[in-house]
Design an enzyme around this catalytic site. Structure first.
Site, PDB file in Angstrom:
ATOM      1  CE1 TYR A 192     -11.324   2.585  -5.377  1.00  0.00           C
ATOM      2  CE2 TYR A 192      -9.169   3.420  -4.740  1.00  0.00           C
ATOM      3  CZ  TYR A 192      -9.991   2.369  -5.088  1.00  0.00           C
ATOM      4  OH  TYR A 192      -9.466   1.096  -5.149  1.00  0.00           O
TER       5      TYR A 192
ATOM      6  CD  GLU B  82     -12.064  -0.897  -4.238  1.00  0.00           C
ATOM      7  OE1 GLU B  82     -13.062  -1.642  -4.256  1.00  0.00           O
ATOM      8  OE2 GLU B  82     -11.352  -0.701  -5.230  1.00  0.00           O
TER       9      GLU B  82
END
Ligand code: ADP
Ligand code: MG
Length: 395
Positions: A115, A203
């Site tokens: 991530y 993101e």
């Protein structure tokens, strides 16, 4: 403003951010053609402004907004099942979002899912990088259950993301050797993209390591600062109004500062500070605001009309509180806009009005002579208590 994954890929290309090859498709036939061109295993992904697609379910029962396929014919079939259907994910809310396009990409042999995100940290007024070894899953639940697996790294905006920081992030993610070099480039390029495009969020979940030892951005969620869009014409051109709250789209056409909320008491206020105070006081009086709406200091009758129309068109609204403190704003312009909108659309819910300031007598007269069944609030607290009581009474 947000954009779709397939649009974010244009920015990836411009900033040399590594990702898998692929293209967008608006029909099942297009999806088949893109898949045939790519060859090999394929991924078909529903394009909506929400994450959690992989684990989402379509309203017709079809499971998953991200599917792996072996042949172009299968990609066509999957695309046909997604297009025109409504996908519900944990980020869309129960109403879901209709899928009007799919992304067709090369399937990747994933060995690790990581991530990586860059956000604007309101506390420090500076960008912050968030990285985790636990990619591909809901980052909120990682934060809740295993917060030690998340790295938060502030960036000094005057210096930008420094090479020692990209190495620190890569190390934390367990990327070494060639992968660390790739990570350095990818993080630096994403940071450049974030700053130059006036992003509020980038993101990448997941950022993957492939079997061939490549680091690829497989998913992309972008948010942009609306106040900077005037200098980002390329980004603004990517706006997809069908993905936005229709109340907010209508409001933006009339330059109203409007944000839809979940409550049932609509507010029409002039000035952002007063609008905030009004929402607070509705809450204090035991109610729940349906929106934030600042018509601005110099609103025209047309803007007030439009604002009232948006409020009345909202099924969730069970009562309206108008709270105006006229400085530059002429109270009579507000009153006239309200009366005209209520006459045209009809007013079947309680309306409490508190007017004060510039030309207030004329405004009160316009309201009194309109024949509308409205209730007058003596002050801001009295007005809030009255509308909350009216809404409770009606329910
Ligand atoms: P969402 O976050 O909306 O569910 P993602 O793009 O993150 O959508 O996809 C969900 C999951 O699907 C990923 O975590 C990954 O495991 C898998 N996936 C996505 N793209 C590919 C791809 N090109 N090849 C193989 N697997 C993929
Ligand atoms: Mg994802």
């Amino acid at each position: 403003m947000n954009i779709h994954e397939y649009q974010a890929r244009e920015l990836f290309a411009k900033y040399a951010v590594a990702t898998q090859p692929g293209g967008v498709a608006f029909t099942a036939e297009d999806a088949e053609a893109v898949a045939a061109k790519l060859g090999g295993r394929i991924v078909v992904k529903a394009q909506i402004h929400a994450g959690g697609r992989g684990k989402g379910t379509f309203k017709n029962g079809f499971k998953g907004g991200v599917h792996l396929c072996d042949t172009p014919a299968e990609a066509k079939d999957i695309a046909a099942r997604m297009l025109g259907q409504v996908l519900v994910t944990h980020q869309t809310g129960p109403d879901g979002k209709e899928v009007a396009k799919v992304f067709v990409g090369e399937a990747v042999d994933i060995t690790r899912e990581l991530y990586f995100a860059i956000l604007l940290d309101r506390a420090t007024s500076a960008p912050i990088v968030i990285a985790s070894t636990e990619g591909g899953v809901d980052i909120e639940s990682v934060a809740e259950h295993t917060p030690e697996k998340i790295l938060r790294l502030g960036v000094n905006p005057a210096l930008g993301l420094m090479p020692y920081q990209t190495r620190q992030i890569a190390t934390m993610l367990g990327l070494s050797g060639k992968l660390m070099n790739q990570a350095g480039k990818l993080f630096t390029n994403l940071y450049k993209l974030f700053i130059e495009s006036d992003c509020s969020m980038v993101e990448i979940n997941p950022l993957v390591v492939t079997g061939k030892g490549e680091l690829l951005a497989l998913d992309a969620k972008f948010g942009f600062d609306d106040n900077a869009l005037y200098r980002q014409p390329e980004i603004l051109a990517m706006r997809d109004k069908t993905e936005e709250d229709p109340r907010e789209v209508a409001a933006s056409e009339f330059s109203l500062n409007y944000i839809g909320l979940d409550g049932n008491i609509a507010c029409l206020v002039n000035g952002a500070g007063l609008a905030m105070a009004t929402m607070d006081i509705i809450q204090y009086a035991g109610g729940s605001p349906a929106n934030f709406l600042d018509v601005g200091g110099g609103a025209s009758k047309e803007q007030v009309f439009a604002a009232f129309q948006i409020i009345l068109g909202d099924k969730n609204v069970k009562g309206i509180l108008v709270n105006i403190f006229g400085g530059i704003m002429d109270c009579n312009i507000i009153a006239t806009g309200i009366v005209e909108a209520a006459r045209e659309i009809g007013l079947k819910i309680p309306l409490v009005v508190r007017l004060e300031g510039n030309n207030v007598e004329a405004g009160k007269k316009t309201l009194a002579e309109s024949g509308l069944a409205l209730i007058t609030g003596e002050n801001i607290l009295d007005a809030a208590q009255k509308i909350v009581a009216e809404v409770k009474k009606a329910a």
